[in-house]
Scaffold this motif. Structure first.
Motif, PDB file in Angstrom:
ATOM      1  N   THR A 165       0.861  -1.177   0.000  1.00  0.00           N
ATOM      2  CA  THR A 165       0.000   0.000   0.000  1.00  0.00           C
ATOM      3  C   THR A 165       0.899   1.229   0.000  1.00  0.00           C
ATOM      4  O   THR A 165       2.010   1.202   0.552  1.00  0.00           O
ATOM      5  CB  THR A 165      -0.944   0.019   1.214  1.00  0.00           C
ATOM      6  OG1 THR A 165      -1.863   1.111   1.091  1.00  0.00           O
ATOM      7  CG2 THR A 165      -0.183   0.158   2.520  1.00  0.00           C
ATOM      8  N   THR A 166       0.446   2.276  -0.654  1.00  0.00           N
ATOM      9  CA  THR A 166       1.262   3.472  -0.787  1.00  0.00           C
ATOM     10  C   THR A 166       1.403   4.177   0.554  1.00  0.00           C
ATOM     11  O   THR A 166       0.452   4.292   1.315  1.00  0.00           O
ATOM     12  CB  THR A 166       0.625   4.437  -1.808  1.00  0.00           C
ATOM     13  OG1 THR A 166       0.541   3.776  -3.071  1.00  0.00           O
ATOM     14  CG2 THR A 166       1.454   5.690  -1.971  1.00  0.00           C
ATOM     15  N   ALA A 167       2.614   4.651   0.851  1.00  0.00           N
ATOM     16  CA  ALA A 167       2.863   5.375   2.093  1.00  0.00           C
ATOM     17  C   ALA A 167       1.963   6.598   2.177  1.00  0.00           C
ATOM     18  O   ALA A 167       1.669   7.259   1.174  1.00  0.00           O
ATOM     19  CB  ALA A 167       4.327   5.795   2.167  1.00  0.00           C
ATOM     20  N   THR A 168       1.535   6.890   3.382  1.00  0.00           N
ATOM     21  CA  THR A 168       0.562   7.976   3.573  1.00  0.00           C
ATOM     22  C   THR A 168       1.171   9.359   3.398  1.00  0.00           C
ATOM     23  O   THR A 168       0.446  10.328   3.209  1.00  0.00           O
ATOM     24  CB  THR A 168      -0.053   7.884   4.982  1.00  0.00           C
ATOM     25  OG1 THR A 168       1.004   7.865   5.963  1.00  0.00           O
ATOM     26  CG2 THR A 168      -0.875   6.614   5.114  1.00  0.00           C
ATOM     27  N   ASP A 169       2.483   9.465   3.460  1.00  0.00           N
ATOM     28  CA  ASP A 169       3.103  10.782   3.307  1.00  0.00           C
ATOM     29  C   ASP A 169       3.312  11.097   1.823  1.00  0.00           C
ATOM     30  O   ASP A 169       4.429  11.160   1.329  1.00  0.00           O
ATOM     31  CB  ASP A 169       4.429  10.862   4.071  1.00  0.00           C
ATOM     32  CG  ASP A 169       5.403   9.773   3.632  1.00  0.00           C
ATOM     33  OD1 ASP A 169       4.945   8.764   3.044  1.00  0.00           O
ATOM     34  OD2 ASP A 169       6.609   9.934   3.864  1.00  0.00           O
ATOM     35  N   ALA A 170       2.189  11.280   1.114  1.00  0.00           N
ATOM     36  CA  ALA A 170       2.230  11.565  -0.318  1.00  0.00           C
ATOM     37  C   ALA A 170       2.902  12.909  -0.572  1.00  0.00           C
ATOM     38  O   ALA A 170       2.821  13.826   0.250  1.00  0.00           O
ATOM     39  CB  ALA A 170       0.816  11.564  -0.897  1.00  0.00           C
ATOM     40  N   PRO A 171       3.567  13.069  -1.703  1.00  0.00           N
ATOM     41  CA  PRO A 171       4.265  14.323  -2.007  1.00  0.00           C
ATOM     42  C   PRO A 171       3.298  15.479  -2.230  1.00  0.00           C
ATOM     43  O   PRO A 171       2.155  15.286  -2.651  1.00  0.00           O
ATOM     44  CB  PRO A 171       5.018  13.992  -3.295  1.00  0.00           C
ATOM     45  CG  PRO A 171       4.231  12.879  -3.913  1.00  0.00           C
ATOM     46  CD  PRO A 171       3.704  12.074  -2.771  1.00  0.00           C
ATOM     47  N   ASN A 172       3.747  16.679  -1.947  1.00  0.00           N
ATOM     48  CA  ASN A 172       2.909  17.867  -2.095  1.00  0.00           C
ATOM     49  C   ASN A 172       3.022  18.479  -3.486  1.00  0.00           C
ATOM     50  O   ASN A 172       3.188  19.673  -3.641  1.00  0.00           O
ATOM     51  CB  ASN A 172       3.301  18.930  -1.052  1.00  0.00           C
ATOM     52  CG  ASN A 172       2.766  18.586   0.321  1.00  0.00           C
ATOM     53  OD1 ASN A 172       1.690  18.014   0.449  1.00  0.00           O
ATOM     54  ND2 ASN A 172       3.532  18.911   1.339  1.00  0.00           N
ATOM     55  N   LEU A 178      -1.040  12.530  -8.086  1.00  0.00           N
ATOM     56  CA  LEU A 178      -1.664  11.745  -9.156  1.00  0.00           C
ATOM     57  C   LEU A 178      -1.000  10.379  -9.280  1.00  0.00           C
ATOM     58  O   LEU A 178      -1.676   9.348  -9.335  1.00  0.00           O
ATOM     59  CB  LEU A 178      -1.574  12.506 -10.480  1.00  0.00           C
ATOM     60  CG  LEU A 178      -2.061  11.753 -11.728  1.00  0.00           C
ATOM     61  CD1 LEU A 178      -3.555  11.490 -11.630  1.00  0.00           C
ATOM     62  CD2 LEU A 178      -1.728  12.533 -12.995  1.00  0.00           C
ATOM     63  N   LEU A 179       0.329  10.366  -9.308  1.00  0.00           N
ATOM     64  CA  LEU A 179       1.050   9.111  -9.500  1.00  0.00           C
ATOM     65  C   LEU A 179       0.860   8.158  -8.334  1.00  0.00           C
ATOM     66  O   LEU A 179       0.652   6.949  -8.528  1.00  0.00           O
ATOM     67  CB  LEU A 179       2.542   9.393  -9.700  1.00  0.00           C
ATOM     68  CG  LEU A 179       2.933  10.079 -11.007  1.00  0.00           C
ATOM     69  CD1 LEU A 179       4.417  10.414 -11.004  1.00  0.00           C
ATOM     70  CD2 LEU A 179       2.587   9.206 -12.211  1.00  0.00           C
ATOM     71  N   THR A 180       0.933   8.673  -7.102  1.00  0.00           N
ATOM     72  CA  THR A 180       0.778   7.781  -5.945  1.00  0.00           C
ATOM     73  C   THR A 180      -0.655   7.273  -5.809  1.00  0.00           C
ATOM     74  O   THR A 180      -0.875   6.129  -5.410  1.00  0.00           O
ATOM     75  CB  THR A 180       1.222   8.479  -4.652  1.00  0.00           C
ATOM     76  OG1 THR A 180       0.545   9.733  -4.519  1.00  0.00           O
ATOM     77  CG2 THR A 180       2.724   8.728  -4.658  1.00  0.00           C
ATOM     78  N   ALA A 181      -1.634   8.108  -6.140  1.00  0.00           N
ATOM     79  CA  ALA A 181      -3.022   7.648  -6.102  1.00  0.00           C
ATOM     80  C   ALA A 181      -3.277   6.586  -7.170  1.00  0.00           C
ATOM     81  O   ALA A 181      -3.974   5.588  -6.930  1.00  0.00           O
ATOM     82  CB  ALA A 181      -3.973   8.822  -6.302  1.00  0.00           C
ATOM     83  N   TYR A 182      -2.697   6.793  -8.332  1.00  0.00           N
ATOM     84  CA  TYR A 182      -2.838   5.803  -9.400  1.00  0.00           C
ATOM     85  C   TYR A 182      -2.135   4.500  -9.030  1.00  0.00           C
ATOM     86  O   TYR A 182      -2.669   3.405  -9.266  1.00  0.00           O
ATOM     87  CB  TYR A 182      -2.258   6.367 -10.693  1.00  0.00           C
ATOM     88  CG  TYR A 182      -2.273   5.395 -11.839  1.00  0.00           C
ATOM     89  CD1 TYR A 182      -3.478   5.005 -12.440  1.00  0.00           C
ATOM     90  CD2 TYR A 182      -1.088   4.856 -12.339  1.00  0.00           C
ATOM     91  CE1 TYR A 182      -3.489   4.103 -13.490  1.00  0.00           C
ATOM     92  CE2 TYR A 182      -1.096   3.963 -13.392  1.00  0.00           C
ATOM     93  CZ  TYR A 182      -2.293   3.590 -13.968  1.00  0.00           C
ATOM     94  OH  TYR A 182      -2.306   2.698 -15.017  1.00  0.00           O
TER      95      TYR A 182
END
Length: 422
Positions: A165-172, A178-182
């Motif tokens: 699962t993608t780390a919760t600290d997504a880039p700002n 977009l990339l991490t959500a995808y």
């Protein structure tokens, strides 16, 4: 003709394998609910202090300490090992400061070679019955072993595939989000609609035990060709080795062995990673070939439909452009040329094709939002463009896999400071 185009695009967007294994997942879910939830029953065979954690790393000073701390939350510090594969930064120092036993391996051998060298250098197979392979940019959740170890209660299980699962600290940044959500959508779809069904006892067709955070029984590792030459990544090959040599069953459950991973936040790194993953798959298929059995049949079907769907998706934008130009030409060209343009536009119905592609893709997004309990975002409508880009990368990787073998060298993406502050 229009109906045919719509059906083809829908099939290319979803895939036959998704339908088959998604159905198997539903049946498995129903069967497990009838039997009751036994996921958290303590393992009768293994304890956390019997698990070694091995992290192969190359220039990971920004994230290695965070991965070590996450591992130490699961097992004793003496069980955490880091192989710094020819790093030129302070990977070794920061790993040691965080409490791991670290080794500066030189010259570098690539990830697979570093794993093999680390197993021997630290004597892991002789000291521990279980091995967790952990990437430097990954962080297993606190309940990782509490949920994973019970899966080894089945004596036939030799590996547990971790759930990414993608780390919760997504880039700002807009592109990063977009990339991490995808990528998270990809994780949910493949793990719920493919891997969960593939891991059913009657199937045992899991195609990959991901190297980011997964468990192996160490008594099989001497029979696994971890660092086979010519491959860009090791995890597909290790999984195929388990099936080819009939070493045992691979377990997976989306509620078990969950780990967060730091996904690329810029398109260049995302593209390089996707191409590397695709290249590793095609190289592994080429190395092992296809054999009798459900797993190999599943791989063969997936490989064929991946090529077909990738060609179809890669052709979507050019076909839409041609259809749009033809439709415009039918309006502005002289009568004879306009008739030809109109026939082209009719044969390539841009509207229905684009609509079916977007609708089917949106249904996949809706499924993921429901599973993840998140609200849909308007920018998720851009996901189809990333699907097309994935198809292009996949075809490029296939062409590369038919050419010169890979050397397994590291090509690390840009890292964000750390997964956590603690």
């Amino acid at each position: 003709m229009t109906t045919l185009w719509v059906v083809l695009v829908a099939i290319a967007t979803v895939g036959v394998s998704t339908l088959v294994w998604g159905t198997a997942a539903v049946f498995r879910l129903v069967a497990e609910r009838r039997c009751g939830d036994a996921l958290l029953v303590p393992s009768m065979f293994y304890r956390a202090d019997e698990v070694a954690v091995l992290i192969a790393a190359h220039n990971e000073q920004l994230v290695i300490a965070d991965a070590v701390r996450a591992a130490r939350a699961l097992v004793p510090a003496a069980n955490v090992f880091v192989v710094s594969d020819g790093s030129t930064d302070d990977t070794v120092g920061r790993a040691r400061e965080a409490g791991a036993t670290a080794w500066d391996l030189r010259p570098n051998r690539g990830k697979a070679g570093a794993i093999r060298a680390g197993l021997g250098h630290f004597g892991i197979p002789d000291r521990f019955p279980l091995l967790m392979l952990l990437d430097a940019d990954s962080r297993p959740r606190p309940d990782y072993l509490r949920t994973a170890l019970p899966l080894f209660t089945d004596a036939d299980v030799v590996a547990v595939a971790g759930r990414a699962t993608t780390a919760t600290d997504a880039p700002n940044t807009a592109v990063g989000r977009l990339l991490t959500a995808y990528r998270e959508r990809t994780y949910v779809c493949t793990q719920y609609l493919h891997k969960f069904g593939q891991a059913a006892r009657a199937a045992d067709a899991v195609a990959i035990v991901p190297g980011f955070a997964s468990l192996y029984r160490t008594d099989i590792l001497d029979r696994v060709d971890i660092d086979a030459p010519g491959l860009s990544i090791e995890d597909f090959n290790m999984t195929f080795e388990v099936h080819a040599k009939r070493l045992g069953r691979i377990a997976f459950h989306p509620e078990c062995a969950i780990a967060e991973t730091q996904d690329p936040a810029i398109l260049r790194d995302y593209s390089a990673q996707m191409r590397r993953w695709s290249l590793g798959f095609w190289q592994t298929v080429r190395r092992h070939g296809l054999r009798p059995g459900l797993f190999w049949t599943s791989v063969g079907v997936f490989a064929v439909e991946t090529v077909v769907s990738s060609v179809a998706l890669a052709a979507v934008l050019p076909l839409l452009l041609i259809a749009g130009v033809a439709a415009l030409g039918a309006l502005v060209l002289p009568p004879d040329a306009a008739a030809v343009a109109a026939s082209v536009a009719l044969a390539l119905p841009a509207g229905p094709v684009a609509t079916s592609f977007v609708i089917v893709d949106a249904l996949m997004t809706a499924f993921v939002c429901a599973v993840s309990r998140q609200r849909p975002r308007i920018w998720m409508l851009l996901f189809p463009l990333l699907r097309v880009w994935d198809a292009v990368l996949c075809l490029r990787a296939l062409a590369a896999a038919l050419g010169r073998p890979s050397d397994g060298r590291w090509r690390s993406p840009a890292r964000r400071a750390a997964l956590s502050a603690g």
